[in-house]
Design a protein around this motif. Structure first.
Motif, short mmCIF file in Angstrom:
data_model
loop_
_atom_site.label_atom_id
_atom_site.label_comp_id
_atom_site.label_asym_id
_atom_site.label_seq_id
_atom_site.Cartn_x
_atom_site.Cartn_y
_atom_site.Cartn_z
N GLU A 41 0.83 -1.28 -0.02
CA GLU A 41 0.13 -0.14 0.00
C GLU A 41 0.81 1.34 -0.12
OE1 GLU A 41 -4.00 -1.28 2.28
OE2 GLU A 41 -2.55 -0.71 3.53
N GLU A 42 1.96 1.30 0.56
CA GLU A 42 2.89 2.26 0.73
C GLU A 42 3.77 2.61 -0.30
OE1 GLU A 42 2.24 4.56 2.89
OE2 GLU A 42 0.47 3.50 3.68
N ALA A 43 4.47 1.53 -1.09
CA ALA A 43 5.29 1.49 -1.92
C ALA A 43 5.11 0.97 -3.36
CB ALA A 43 6.82 1.14 -1.40
N GLU A 44 5.90 1.25 -4.23
CA GLU A 44 5.69 0.80 -5.59
C GLU A 44 6.96 -0.12 -5.80
OE1 GLU A 44 5.62 3.88 -8.30
OE2 GLU A 44 3.50 4.51 -7.71
N PHE A 45 6.67 -1.60 -6.52
CA PHE A 45 7.66 -2.12 -6.76
C PHE A 45 7.71 -2.90 -8.30
CE2 PHE A 45 6.83 -2.61 -2.22
CZ PHE A 45 8.22 -2.74 -1.91
N ASP A 46 8.64 -3.30 -8.97
CA ASP A 46 8.41 -3.67 -10.23
C ASP A 46 8.10 -4.98 -10.21
OD1 ASP A 46 9.76 -1.47 -11.58
OD2 ASP A 46 11.41 -1.90 -10.15
N LEU A 47 8.20 -6.11 -9.20
CA LEU A 47 7.78 -7.24 -9.07
C LEU A 47 7.56 -7.73 -7.50
CD1 LEU A 47 7.77 -10.37 -10.55
CD2 LEU A 47 9.92 -10.48 -9.61
N VAL A 48 6.40 -8.60 -7.46
CA VAL A 48 6.23 -8.92 -6.07
C VAL A 48 6.37 -10.52 -6.10
CG1 VAL A 48 4.54 -9.45 -4.35
CG2 VAL A 48 4.65 -7.23 -5.45
N ILE A 49 7.17 -11.07 -5.23
CA ILE A 49 7.27 -12.64 -5.14
C ILE A 49 6.64 -12.86 -3.84
CG2 ILE A 49 8.81 -14.41 -4.61
CD1 ILE A 49 11.02 -13.05 -6.18
N LEU A 50 5.55 -13.87 -3.91
CA LEU A 50 4.45 -13.75 -2.73
C LEU A 50 4.26 -15.35 -2.66
CD1 LEU A 50 2.21 -12.48 -1.11
CD2 LEU A 50 0.78 -12.51 -3.04
N ASP A 51 4.64 -15.68 -1.09
CA ASP A 51 4.38 -17.17 -0.83
C ASP A 51 2.78 -17.01 -0.34
OD1 ASP A 51 4.56 -19.45 0.27
OD2 ASP A 51 5.28 -19.01 2.26
N VAL A 52 2.12 -18.41 -0.39
CA VAL A 52 0.67 -18.54 -0.38
C VAL A 52 0.35 -18.36 1.01
CG1 VAL A 52 -1.19 -19.80 -0.59
CG2 VAL A 52 0.41 -19.51 -2.39
N MET A 53 1.05 -19.14 1.88
CA MET A 53 0.88 -19.56 3.37
C MET A 53 1.51 -18.37 4.29
SD MET A 53 -1.68 -21.78 2.81
CE MET A 53 -2.01 -21.99 4.48
N LEU A 54 0.74 -17.60 4.50
CA LEU A 54 1.66 -16.35 5.35
C LEU A 54 0.62 -16.19 6.97
CD1 LEU A 54 2.16 -13.94 2.58
CD2 LEU A 54 4.16 -15.17 3.88
N PRO A 55 1.39 -15.82 7.91
CA PRO A 55 0.53 -15.56 9.04
C PRO A 55 0.02 -13.95 8.88
CG PRO A 55 3.10 -15.02 9.33
CD PRO A 55 3.05 -15.74 8.15
N GLY A 56 -1.22 -14.12 9.49
CA GLY A 56 -2.01 -12.73 9.49
C GLY A 56 -2.77 -12.44 8.24
N LEU A 57 -2.23 -12.70 7.21
CA LEU A 57 -2.91 -12.45 6.06
C LEU A 57 -2.40 -13.33 4.78
CD1 LEU A 57 -5.31 -10.42 5.17
CD2 LEU A 57 -3.45 -8.84 4.11
N ASP A 58 -3.04 -14.21 4.23
CA ASP A 58 -2.31 -14.84 3.25
C ASP A 58 -2.41 -14.14 1.90
OD1 ASP A 58 -4.71 -15.33 1.90
OD2 ASP A 58 -5.68 -17.15 2.88
N GLY A 59 -1.63 -15.18 1.33
CA GLY A 59 -1.31 -14.64 -0.27
C GLY A 59 -2.32 -14.55 -1.00
N TRP A 60 -3.36 -15.25 -1.11
CA TRP A 60 -4.43 -15.16 -1.65
C TRP A 60 -5.07 -13.79 -1.62
CZ3 TRP A 60 -3.83 -18.78 -4.79
CH2 TRP A 60 -3.61 -20.09 -4.35
N GLU A 61 -5.15 -13.22 -0.24
CA GLU A 61 -5.64 -11.95 0.06
C GLU A 61 -4.59 -10.60 -0.59
OE1 GLU A 61 -8.71 -11.15 1.15
OE2 GLU A 61 -9.17 -13.46 0.94
N LEU A 62 -3.51 -10.96 -0.28
CA LEU A 62 -2.62 -9.95 -0.53
C LEU A 62 -2.54 -9.93 -2.10
CD1 LEU A 62 0.71 -10.83 1.38
CD2 LEU A 62 -0.94 -8.64 1.69
N LEU A 63 -2.62 -11.07 -2.94
CA LEU A 63 -2.76 -10.69 -4.39
C LEU A 63 -4.06 -10.05 -4.72
CD1 LEU A 63 -1.76 -11.33 -7.26
CD2 LEU A 63 -3.05 -13.70 -7.06
N ARG A 64 -5.34 -10.27 -3.95
CA ARG A 64 -6.36 -9.39 -4.28
C ARG A 64 -6.18 -8.03 -4.28
NH1 ARG A 64 -8.97 -13.99 -1.60
NH2 ARG A 64 -9.99 -15.24 -2.91
N LEU A 65 -5.47 -7.55 -2.97
CA LEU A 65 -5.26 -6.35 -2.79
C LEU A 65 -4.38 -5.65 -3.85
CD1 LEU A 65 -5.10 -4.15 -0.84
CD2 LEU A 65 -3.15 -5.07 0.29
#
Length: 223
Positions: A41-65
């Motif tokens: 939400e706060e920064a810009e990136f050229d690529l995101v590498i995202l694990d699916v199983m994460l504490p707090g908020l999983d990768g599915w929700e982060l991808l939707r965001l």
């Protein structure tokens, strides 16, 4: 180029971050889903590498965001090789899916491929202030003035318009417009931007293409 790595396994995160940095990338690491959300939400990136199983908020929700606000390439990492997991990730908007365990060489190849691709969003036209691009007719105007562009200039302007408001690094622009990685000391991007400005900005009082020193270029209508 700047990569966000969201991975909660410390050894994996440290190993990947070190390898990517040795390969010339700038890497931000988040080890918790909520930390990943904050960085997205706060920064810009050229690529995101995202694990699916994460504490707090999983990768599915982060991808939707991510997909609600950006088309940045996303590479999913998962220990699950199930077809439904792969399909779900791609359906949600991931660009690639890599199953653990994997070799760093393969991950690096996929990272470079995604950064070269960085596909433009499917748009038939763009408008920023009085600048208008008709992609299908390959026509560019500012106000009532028609602007003639070369194919390269058109591609560069389309990229800047597609990423309106985003600061694009010189290596990223080079990979998208010319389809290859240029050395950091080349001035090909600077020359191309200068020629584009001469047509799109110089004859007009309001400037739309801006330089962010040490970072790259951005197209936006500033007050």
């Amino acid at each position: 180029m700047r990569i966000l790595l969201v991975e909660d396994e410390d050894k994996t995160a440290d190993y990947l971050a070190a390898g990517l940095e040795e390969s010339g990338f700038r890497v931000e690491v988040a080890r918790h889903g909520l930390d990943g959300r904050h960085l997205i939400e706060e920064a810009e990136f050229d690529l995101v590498i995202l694990d699916v199983m994460l504490p707090g908020l999983d990768g599915w929700e982060l991808l939707r965001l991510i997909r609600r606000q950006s088309q940045v390439p996303v590479l999913f990492l998962s220990a699950r090789d199930d077809v439904e997991y792969r399909v779900k990730g791609l359906d949600l908007g991931a660009d690639d899916y890599l199953v653990k365990p994997f070799s760093f060489v393969e991950l690096l190849a996929r990272v470079r491929s995604l950064l070269r691709r960085g596909p433009l969003r499917a748009r038939e036209s763009f408008r920023v202030a009085d600048l208008h691009m008709d992609v299908l007719r390959r026509r560019v105007t500012r106000g009532e003035a028609r602007i003639a562009l070369t194919n390269q200039e058109f591609a560069l302007l389309q990229l800047l318009l597609d990423r309106e408001g985003e600061v694009l690094s010189r290596p990223f622009i080079a990979s998208q417009v010319w389809g290859m990685n240029f050395e950091s000391d080349t001035n090909v991007v600077e020359v191309a931007v200068r020629r584009l400005r001469a047509k799109v900005d110089d004859p007009f009082s309001r400037k739309l293409i801006h330089t962010e020193r040490g970072m790259g270029y951005v197209l936006e209508a500033r007050a």
